[in-house]
Design a protein around this motif. Sequence first.
Motif, PDB file in Angstrom:
ATOM      1  N   LEU A   1       0.872  -1.275   0.042  1.00  0.00           N
ATOM      2  CA  LEU A   1      -0.049   0.047   0.069  1.00  0.00           C
ATOM      3  C   LEU A   1       0.969   1.282   0.004  1.00  0.00           C
ATOM      4  O   LEU A   1       2.104   1.111   0.169  1.00  0.00           O
ATOM      5  CB  LEU A   1      -0.795  -0.103   1.135  1.00  0.00           C
TER       6      LEU A   1
ATOM      7  N   HIS B   1      -9.974   4.851  -1.848  1.00  0.00           N
ATOM      8  CA  HIS B   1     -10.387   4.477  -0.325  1.00  0.00           C
ATOM      9  C   HIS B   1     -11.279   5.345   0.095  1.00  0.00           C
ATOM     10  O   HIS B   1     -11.326   6.790   0.156  1.00  0.00           O
ATOM     11  CB  HIS B   1      -9.147   4.501   0.575  1.00  0.00           C
TER      12      HIS B   1
ATOM     13  N   PRO C   1     -11.181  -6.572   1.943  1.00  0.00           N
ATOM     14  CA  PRO C   1     -11.709  -6.611   3.203  1.00  0.00           C
ATOM     15  C   PRO C   1     -10.719  -6.571   4.385  1.00  0.00           C
ATOM     16  O   PRO C   1      -9.343  -7.223   4.160  1.00  0.00           O
ATOM     17  CB  PRO C   1     -12.522  -8.048   3.263  1.00  0.00           C
ATOM     18  N   GLY C   2     -10.934  -6.037   5.588  1.00  0.00           N
ATOM     19  CA  GLY C   2      -9.734  -6.130   6.276  1.00  0.00           C
ATOM     20  C   GLY C   2     -10.516  -6.492   7.769  1.00  0.00           C
ATOM     21  O   GLY C   2     -10.599  -7.759   8.016  1.00  0.00           O
TER      22      GLY C   2
HETATM   23  C1  LIG Z   1      -6.925  -1.198   6.044  1.00  0.00           C
HETATM   24  C2  LIG Z   1      -7.411  -0.742   4.490  1.00  0.00           C
HETATM   25  C3  LIG Z   1      -8.684  -1.420   4.014  1.00  0.00           C
HETATM   26  C4  LIG Z   1      -9.433  -2.525   4.996  1.00  0.00           C
HETATM   27  O1  LIG Z   1      -9.965  -1.600   5.784  1.00  0.00           O
HETATM   28  P1  LIG Z   1     -11.209  -2.145   6.831  1.00  0.00           P
HETATM   29  O2  LIG Z   1     -12.106  -1.287   7.364  1.00  0.00           O
HETATM   30  O3  LIG Z   1     -10.550  -3.238   7.688  1.00  0.00           O
HETATM   31  O4  LIG Z   1     -11.985  -3.360   5.904  1.00  0.00           O
HETATM   32  C5  LIG Z   1      -8.936  -1.286   2.679  1.00  0.00           C
HETATM   33  N1  LIG Z   1      -8.207  -0.509   1.860  1.00  0.00           N
HETATM   34  C6  LIG Z   1      -6.817   0.049   2.366  1.00  0.00           C
HETATM   35  C7  LIG Z   1      -6.336   1.017   1.418  1.00  0.00           C
HETATM   36  C8  LIG Z   1      -6.733   0.140   3.597  1.00  0.00           C
HETATM   37  O5  LIG Z   1      -5.483   0.718   4.075  1.00  0.00           O
END
Ligand SMILES: *Cc1c(COP(=O)(O)O)cnc(C)c1O
Length: 358
Positions: free
Chosen positions: A80, A160, A212-213
Amino acid sequence: MHRTTWIELSSEALRHNASVVRQLAPKAAILAMVKANGYGHGANWVAEQLNSQANGFAVARLCEAMHLRDSNPQARILLLGTLLDREVLQECAQSQLDIVIHDLASAKLLANTPLATPITVWLKLNIGMNRLGMSAGEFCDAHHFLNSKSHIAGIQHMSHFSDAEEVDASLTLQQAKKLAELSASLGQHPISMANSAAIIAHPTTHCDWVRPGIMLYGDDPTQRLPAELALKPVMRFKSKIIAMRDVANGDGVGYNRRWTAAMPSRIATVAAGYADGYPRHAPDGTPVLVNGQRASLAGRVSMDLLTIDVSHLPHTAVGDEVTLWGEGLAAAEVGSHCGTISYELFTRITTRVNRYYS
Ligand SMILES: *Cc1c(COP(=O)(O)O)cnc(C)c1O
């Protein structure tokens, strides 16, 4: 094995949560976010468990990407937004990492840096967060700089969301439209914008890759998933009671006697503190589970210990198990008492906490 303070990590829960992502976004590829050591769960372990369910993984630091690459020679790994220079670009190419290009200067640098092996870039558009990402004009320039280069294997378009968990969808859909329209004007490129909240709440934003995180780890940031798609907590943070005592009406507990008994009470001392990753700023009343039943924090969390009021649980004894979060007590609920979110709680578990993977 003697356990005092530990986390249990459930492969079954993780894979269940990934299957929920799959059901919600049946057509999208899944880029599992494993930054910050898999949100504290262990990036390599997460990658191994999701081997057949995820199409790739993303991390935030080069060191994280390298660590993941060591154990996953074939996996697609995205680095990232980070600080890029020629050396980092070469390392990314050598390790076959995809990279996010979030500013025009990096796009130019990459366009003029010959690489031994071609890499795939994910161009990032700023759609309202104003943190990383290019303006529409810069995004088009970056796209054109990189588009025909032989050392660029492919270009993907990403953004994002700033507010995807909000009940009112209008801002998120407006933000989504910015990327969708700009991307379409540049031809056919894979698009990615949805984090967990958007995967759950905004199906029109799924596009080609979902990211997904937190939902993989069992927290629904929208709190709107129907019961049949409920997520399961992957991490259980546990400890044990190591001392018990009665305190009299008016007695204080812990540093500065922040909590004071309003009646004769029974206090249990638990072998977990802020040096294990339990938040020091947790207020009195923050819930914990003792043998599966609710009790509440009483007194300031210290480095190695915390104290709870178990007056209503007369059978509590030294050696009993305490759940700080996990099954029956969501990390998000603990977080809501402490002015934070599950993400921060998960990533703050420290190294002295034993890990048991199942
Ligand atoms: C951390 C992150 C995610 C995931 O976000 P969640 O809210 O944990 O699903 C997605 N895209 C980017 C660029 C991130 O840094």
